[in-house]
Design a protein around this motif. Structure first.
Motif, PDB file in Angstrom:
ATOM      1  N   SER A 132       7.341  -8.800   0.159  1.00  0.00           N
ATOM      2  CA  SER A 132       6.668  -7.518  -0.056  1.00  0.00           C
ATOM      3  C   SER A 132       5.204  -7.715  -0.432  1.00  0.00           C
ATOM      4  CB  SER A 132       7.388  -6.714  -1.131  1.00  0.00           C
ATOM      5  OG  SER A 132       7.440  -7.453  -2.334  1.00  0.00           O
ATOM      6  N   GLY A 133       4.856  -8.819  -1.088  1.00  0.00           N
ATOM      7  CA  GLY A 133       3.455  -9.086  -1.427  1.00  0.00           C
ATOM      8  C   GLY A 133       2.607  -9.285  -0.192  1.00  0.00           C
ATOM      9  N   GLN A 134       3.164  -9.953   0.811  1.00  0.00           N
ATOM     10  CA  GLN A 134       2.420 -10.163   2.046  1.00  0.00           C
ATOM     11  C   GLN A 134       2.293  -8.869   2.832  1.00  0.00           C
ATOM     12  OE1 GLN A 134       4.084 -13.527   4.072  1.00  0.00           O
ATOM     13  NE2 GLN A 134       3.891 -14.828   2.269  1.00  0.00           N
ATOM     14  N   ALA A 135       3.299  -8.010   2.767  1.00  0.00           N
ATOM     15  CA  ALA A 135       3.202  -6.709   3.421  1.00  0.00           C
ATOM     16  C   ALA A 135       2.141  -5.839   2.748  1.00  0.00           C
ATOM     17  CB  ALA A 135       4.556  -6.005   3.393  1.00  0.00           C
ATOM     18  N   LEU A 136       2.094  -5.870   1.415  1.00  0.00           N
ATOM     19  CA  LEU A 136       1.062  -5.128   0.699  1.00  0.00           C
ATOM     20  C   LEU A 136      -0.331  -5.676   1.006  1.00  0.00           C
ATOM     21  CD1 LEU A 136       2.696  -4.554  -2.791  1.00  0.00           C
ATOM     22  CD2 LEU A 136       2.102  -2.833  -1.110  1.00  0.00           C
ATOM     23  N   THR A 137      -0.426  -6.981   1.231  1.00  0.00           N
ATOM     24  CA  THR A 137      -1.703  -7.581   1.598  1.00  0.00           C
ATOM     25  C   THR A 137      -2.185  -7.054   2.940  1.00  0.00           C
ATOM     26  OG1 THR A 137      -1.210  -9.549   0.328  1.00  0.00           O
ATOM     27  CG2 THR A 137      -2.868  -9.768   2.035  1.00  0.00           C
ATOM     28  N   LEU A 138      -1.274  -6.889   3.890  1.00  0.00           N
ATOM     29  CA  LEU A 138      -1.669  -6.327   5.182  1.00  0.00           C
ATOM     30  C   LEU A 138      -2.183  -4.897   5.037  1.00  0.00           C
ATOM     31  CD1 LEU A 138       1.119  -7.688   7.543  1.00  0.00           C
ATOM     32  CD2 LEU A 138      -1.268  -8.377   7.434  1.00  0.00           C
ATOM     33  N   PHE A 139      -1.549  -4.112   4.192  1.00  0.00           N
ATOM     34  CA  PHE A 139      -2.035  -2.757   3.939  1.00  0.00           C
ATOM     35  C   PHE A 139      -3.409  -2.780   3.274  1.00  0.00           C
ATOM     36  CE2 PHE A 139       2.558  -1.554   4.065  1.00  0.00           C
ATOM     37  CZ  PHE A 139       2.464  -0.730   5.176  1.00  0.00           C
ATOM     38  N   THR A 140      -3.609  -3.698   2.340  1.00  0.00           N
ATOM     39  CA  THR A 140      -4.895  -3.810   1.658  1.00  0.00           C
ATOM     40  C   THR A 140      -5.993  -4.239   2.621  1.00  0.00           C
ATOM     41  OG1 THR A 140      -3.713  -4.460  -0.336  1.00  0.00           O
ATOM     42  CG2 THR A 140      -6.065  -4.846  -0.315  1.00  0.00           C
ATOM     43  N   ILE A 141      -5.686  -5.147   3.526  1.00  0.00           N
ATOM     44  CA  ILE A 141      -6.672  -5.565   4.522  1.00  0.00           C
ATOM     45  C   ILE A 141      -7.035  -4.393   5.434  1.00  0.00           C
ATOM     46  CG2 ILE A 141      -6.987  -7.027   6.559  1.00  0.00           C
ATOM     47  CD1 ILE A 141      -5.378  -9.182   5.072  1.00  0.00           C
ATOM     48  N   THR A 142      -6.058  -3.592   5.814  1.00  0.00           N
ATOM     49  CA  THR A 142      -6.317  -2.422   6.659  1.00  0.00           C
ATOM     50  C   THR A 142      -7.197  -1.410   5.940  1.00  0.00           C
ATOM     51  OG1 THR A 142      -4.152  -2.745   7.676  1.00  0.00           O
ATOM     52  CG2 THR A 142      -5.214  -0.617   8.012  1.00  0.00           C
ATOM     53  N   ILE A 143      -6.899  -1.156   4.685  1.00  0.00           N
ATOM     54  CA  ILE A 143      -7.705  -0.212   3.910  1.00  0.00           C
ATOM     55  C   ILE A 143      -9.114  -0.756   3.704  1.00  0.00           C
ATOM     56  CG2 ILE A 143      -7.950   0.812   1.612  1.00  0.00           C
ATOM     57  CD1 ILE A 143      -4.894   1.104   1.616  1.00  0.00           C
ATOM     58  N   ALA A 144      -9.243  -2.059   3.481  1.00  0.00           N
ATOM     59  CA  ALA A 144     -10.564  -2.666   3.299  1.00  0.00           C
ATOM     60  C   ALA A 144     -11.391  -2.571   4.580  1.00  0.00           C
ATOM     61  CB  ALA A 144     -10.418  -4.119   2.871  1.00  0.00           C
TER      62      ALA A 144
END
Length: 121
Positions: free
Chosen positions: A62-74
């Motif tokens: 789940s941490g890696q999935a949240l990282t993908l969302f954070t990269i998209t938002i960034a």
């Protein structure tokens, strides 16, 4: 690998980004500093995800999935932020944060309201 190594690196990245946001006056450098802070958060998410998945034998990541969302938002934040900075630079001729004010304010915005009313009458 110990969890302390990525945590210390993440803290250093975040502190560098925080210093850049607080000390810099150029809007593009402030956006770059915000990106450093988001990358520090991404590093923490992935490091803690790996650490917790080893401890719990969990394969959810789940941490890696949240990282993908954070990269998209960034990426969206940088795209919109850079467009706003370029538009402001074209209109005002500067990207210095201290010199930028609200577009509704005029050059004598520091004057009290009574003096403004007297000047217009």
């Amino acid at each position: 690998m110990h969890l302390a190594y990525p945590a210390v690196l993440s803290a250093l990245l975040f502190c560098t980004g925080l210093y850049g946001v607080l000390a810099r006056r150029n809007a593009i450098l402030v956006l770059m500093s915000v990106e450093l802070m988001l990358n520090a958060v991404n590093l923490n998410l992935v490091a803690f995800d790996v650490w917790l998945s080893k401890a719990a034998r969990d394969t959810l990541h789940s941490g890696q999935a949240l990282t993908l969302f954070t990269i998209t938002i960034a990426a969206a934040e940088i795209g919109i932020g850079l467009a706003i900075v370029l538009a402001v630079y074209r209109n005002r001729g500067t990207s210095d944060i201290d010199k930028l004010r609200d577009t509704a304010e005029g050059p004598d915005s520091g004057a009290p309201a009574a003096e403004k009313a007297e000047a217009t009458a």
